[in-house]
Motif scaffolding. Structure first.
Motif, PDB file in Angstrom:
ATOM      1  N   LEU A   1      -2.525   2.169  -4.561  1.00  0.00           N
ATOM      2  CA  LEU A   1      -2.115   3.572  -4.514  1.00  0.00           C
ATOM      3  C   LEU A   1      -3.265   4.393  -3.950  1.00  0.00           C
ATOM      4  O   LEU A   1      -4.399   4.269  -4.410  1.00  0.00           O
ATOM      5  N   VAL A   2      -2.941   5.226  -2.963  1.00  0.00           N
ATOM      6  CA  VAL A   2      -3.889   6.238  -2.486  1.00  0.00           C
ATOM      7  C   VAL A   2      -3.161   7.567  -2.611  1.00  0.00           C
ATOM      8  O   VAL A   2      -2.085   7.739  -2.031  1.00  0.00           O
ATOM      9  N   CYS A   3      -3.716   8.470  -3.380  1.00  0.00           N
ATOM     10  CA  CYS A   3      -2.992   9.682  -3.757  1.00  0.00           C
ATOM     11  C   CYS A   3      -3.981  10.833  -3.831  1.00  0.00           C
ATOM     12  O   CYS A   3      -5.119  10.650  -4.258  1.00  0.00           O
TER      13      CYS A   3
ATOM     14  N   VAL B   1      -7.589   6.408  -5.959  1.00  0.00           N
ATOM     15  CA  VAL B   1      -7.313   5.125  -5.312  1.00  0.00           C
ATOM     16  C   VAL B   1      -7.270   4.071  -6.405  1.00  0.00           C
ATOM     17  O   VAL B   1      -8.242   3.887  -7.136  1.00  0.00           O
TER      18      VAL B   1
ATOM     19  N   VAL C   1       0.869  -1.179   0.000  1.00  0.00           N
ATOM     20  CA  VAL C   1       0.000   0.000   0.000  1.00  0.00           C
ATOM     21  C   VAL C   1       0.905   1.228   0.000  1.00  0.00           C
ATOM     22  O   VAL C   1       1.777   1.348   0.861  1.00  0.00           O
ATOM     23  N   ALA C   2       0.731   2.102  -0.972  1.00  0.00           N
ATOM     24  CA  ALA C   2       1.496   3.346  -1.014  1.00  0.00           C
ATOM     25  C   ALA C   2       0.526   4.511  -0.944  1.00  0.00           C
ATOM     26  O   ALA C   2      -0.433   4.554  -1.714  1.00  0.00           O
ATOM     27  N   VAL C   3       0.752   5.436  -0.015  1.00  0.00           N
ATOM     28  CA  VAL C   3      -0.085   6.630   0.012  1.00  0.00           C
ATOM     29  C   VAL C   3       0.807   7.836  -0.243  1.00  0.00           C
ATOM     30  O   VAL C   3       1.951   7.889   0.193  1.00  0.00           O
ATOM     31  N   PHE C   4       0.264   8.800  -0.983  1.00  0.00           N
ATOM     32  CA  PHE C   4       1.100   9.871  -1.495  1.00  0.00           C
ATOM     33  C   PHE C   4       0.340  11.194  -1.459  1.00  0.00           C
ATOM     34  O   PHE C   4      -0.746  11.315  -2.038  1.00  0.00           O
ATOM     35  N   GLY C   5       0.919  12.167  -0.753  1.00  0.00           N
ATOM     36  CA  GLY C   5       0.349  13.512  -0.770  1.00  0.00           C
ATOM     37  C   GLY C   5      -1.015  13.606  -0.112  1.00  0.00           C
ATOM     38  O   GLY C   5      -1.844  14.399  -0.534  1.00  0.00           O
ATOM     39  N   VAL C   6      -1.239  12.783   0.916  1.00  0.00           N
ATOM     40  CA  VAL C   6      -2.544  12.819   1.588  1.00  0.00           C
ATOM     41  C   VAL C   6      -2.349  13.001   3.087  1.00  0.00           C
ATOM     42  O   VAL C   6      -1.240  12.868   3.606  1.00  0.00           O
TER      43      VAL C   6
ATOM     44  N   ARG D   1      -6.110   0.044  -7.341  1.00  0.00           N
ATOM     45  CA  ARG D   1      -5.707  -1.285  -6.896  1.00  0.00           C
ATOM     46  C   ARG D   1      -5.401  -2.114  -8.131  1.00  0.00           C
ATOM     47  O   ARG D   1      -6.300  -2.412  -8.925  1.00  0.00           O
TER      48      ARG D   1
ATOM     49  N   LEU E   1      -9.545  12.160  -4.072  1.00  0.00           N
ATOM     50  CA  LEU E   1      -8.503  11.142  -3.983  1.00  0.00           C
ATOM     51  C   LEU E   1      -8.477  10.308  -5.255  1.00  0.00           C
ATOM     52  O   LEU E   1      -9.489  10.140  -5.927  1.00  0.00           O
TER      53      LEU E   1
END
Lengths: 355, 355
Positions: B333-335, B325, A315-320, B327, B323
């Protein structure tokens, strides 16, 4: 004290629903049965904390029929006869009433230490010392309530008003219970130094508890008396279910403690949290310098105050910021941190196969 | 016109990196090779759009060696000899230079229709009509640039200033190319009605293109002349790679078009988008009434303006907005939507095994 210790039975309340920690928890596997903090589940941690205080023969686990198998796997050291099966969920008054009649058959002089299975406690030794202090102070009281010194004006908890004792080692006489207050009241309570959070952990002589049911919940008491002779009868399960189902959905706090006199409070000496939802995990798990918590292969980049949990993969989260992201059981949850209390709303909107 | 049509060769440029659509796209499978909009990949859609305009024998695909296999699987109707393999990525000038010498061997009188493989075009028939209009207007011009009427002051695109023709059916004489402008300039361009976005789609006689290389990029032209006799020689691949690698990383726009005279522009009659990143998917895919786009088993609840995509399984988003999101490939990715342009930064921070 040593004498009393040998009559203490722990009743671990492992009920509860699975909504608040979806997708990790489900109805089939609610919060006590998932590893929220470390590798062990909250139930396993609760039992482990008790081990050097109460032998496994005297650790009872109250749970639903559909969780008996998972509990047996998770705490195989608990004898099968120690599972107290609630035919349906009816909140803590019914749960502890059923536990009380079980315990009465086992040991009429028994002391019951009632504990939720799904709370976070950081220091097992402090926990045991606190319980011992409760036992020392049981004599002459109706029962002991373990109270948490509030560190914030939480509006989601019940509070207990207590009177500071003359001797530091003594328990605090309980003045009254207060249901979830509004923010102004909660702030006043925190300032006062006389209010504690109700931890949901209690200690009393089992016969006193049964007397409290008789005094304050006479209909429940009568139902419990009807249940007593049926418990050991395999052929009476239908009848047990019928009677238990008729009990009101009421908490022990509301049904008995608010009305009882002579209760005392022992302040706890450990860090406690009920971890009511994903967002409250932040109070139990240390965050990085950007306020992020990451469990599993979850990486926050240029992100802050996020709670990330992955049991399944990257899981990658970016800019949140201020998000909860959970990957478990093949499902993904992305939720704003301040809506984590309200996953029930989300689940009611999801198609059945996604839940 | 009918005569000319039979000499048109499409060169589909299927280069590009995989960063902007991570985790769906990767270096091994960049944007042209992923199904971004519908079930077909952008390469497949590009070829499908061409089918009733140019027979597959005259559809060439320029790509990297490491994408030849995936392209063969995705568009098996294209003859293997029509894959023009760039030994390394050297931007569009080198790509089209290499394509030009391939085509020169095939058909010295050929017309080249150069097309990116990774753009969104909503109306295939309008696309074909636009190309036909380009072919009708090729006579007497150096080449045709297909231009998009801008509907917003986009600062990420190149613009083309052109002169409105007297006859509506005629092409617009190109005045000049403008590199990515600032916001104020871009707004002025949009208002003027004389500026178009450079679509990256071009049409010219192949011998004219080779002459343009000679005039404006003489070193590249010389390298191309060295490459010509080596193309068919299996034993010369090392030499081909060496020469091709020496070419500058320059776009055809910057290397030739900005300097060339006699270009004309044909405005396109279809909806076009380069879909540069996840956020720009919103311009090609209709959103629900809350502004959410959901592809696959992804459910937004009490959420707005989110772009959700799942190829792997359930995704639930709750109480969030703006957002992205995604998968895919076992990764999540959550951006934030406004950081979707910058996934390169994210990828440079991720551990290798997570990419």
């Amino acid at each position: 004290m040593l004498n009393l210790m040998s009559t203490v039975y722990a009743v671990v309340m492992a009920g509860g629903r699975g909504e608040r920690f979806w997708p990790l928890s489900t109805e089939q596997r609610p919060k006590p049965f998932v590893p929220l903090i470390g590798p062990a589940t909250l139930l396993q941690e609760t039992v482990a904390r008790l081990r050097s205080l109460v032998p496994v023969e005297r650790i009872l686990i109250a749970l639903g029929e559909n969780h008996r198998a998972i509990a047996s796997r998770q705490v195989p050291e608990i004898p099968p006869a120690n599972f107290i099966v609630e035919p349906v969920g009816r909140d803590t008054a019914a749960c502890l009433g059923l536990s009380a009649i079980h315990l009465a058959q086992r040991d009429p002089q028994g002391i019951m230490l009632a504990l939720p299975a799904d709370h976070f406690i950081d220091d097992p030794e402090q926990f045991r010392q606190t319980v011992r202090k409760g036992i020392e102070n049981l004599e002459g009281s109706t029962g002991i309530v373990f109270g948490i010194r509030p560190d914030r004006p939480e509006t989601g908890y019940g509070y207990v008003r207590a009177e500071k004792p003359a001797l530091p080692a003594a328990a605090w006489p309980v003045i009254r219970f207060v249901e979830k207050p509004d923010a102004a009241k909660a702030a006043e309570y925190v300032r006062s130094g006389r209010y504690f959070w109700n931890s949901g952990m209690f200690l009393w002589r089992n016969r006193t508890l049964l007397a409290l049911f008789e005094a304050h919940m006479p209909e429940v008491s009568q139902a419990l008396n009807e249940l007593r002779p049926l418990l050991a009868r395999e052929d009476a399960q239908g009848e047990v279910t019928r009677i238990f189902s008729s009990l009101p959905r009421i908490s022990i706090d509301y049904g008995i403690l608010e009305k009882a006199s002579g209760l005392r409070l022992v302040p706890v000496g450990f860090h406690w949290d009920d971890i009511g939802n994903w967002a409250s995990l932040a109070r139990a798990v240390p965050a990085d310098s950007s306020g992020n918590i990451a469990q599993g292969p979850a990486v926050p980049v240029e992100s802050s105050n996020c709670i990330l949990r992955s049991d399944d993969g990257a899981v990658a989260v970016f800019g949140v910021s201020d998000l909860v992201v959970v990957r478990a059981r093949g499902r993904i949850l992305v939720c704003s941190r301040n809506r984590a209390t309200d996953l029930k709303t989300l689940l009611s909107s999801l198609p059945e196969e996604m839940k």
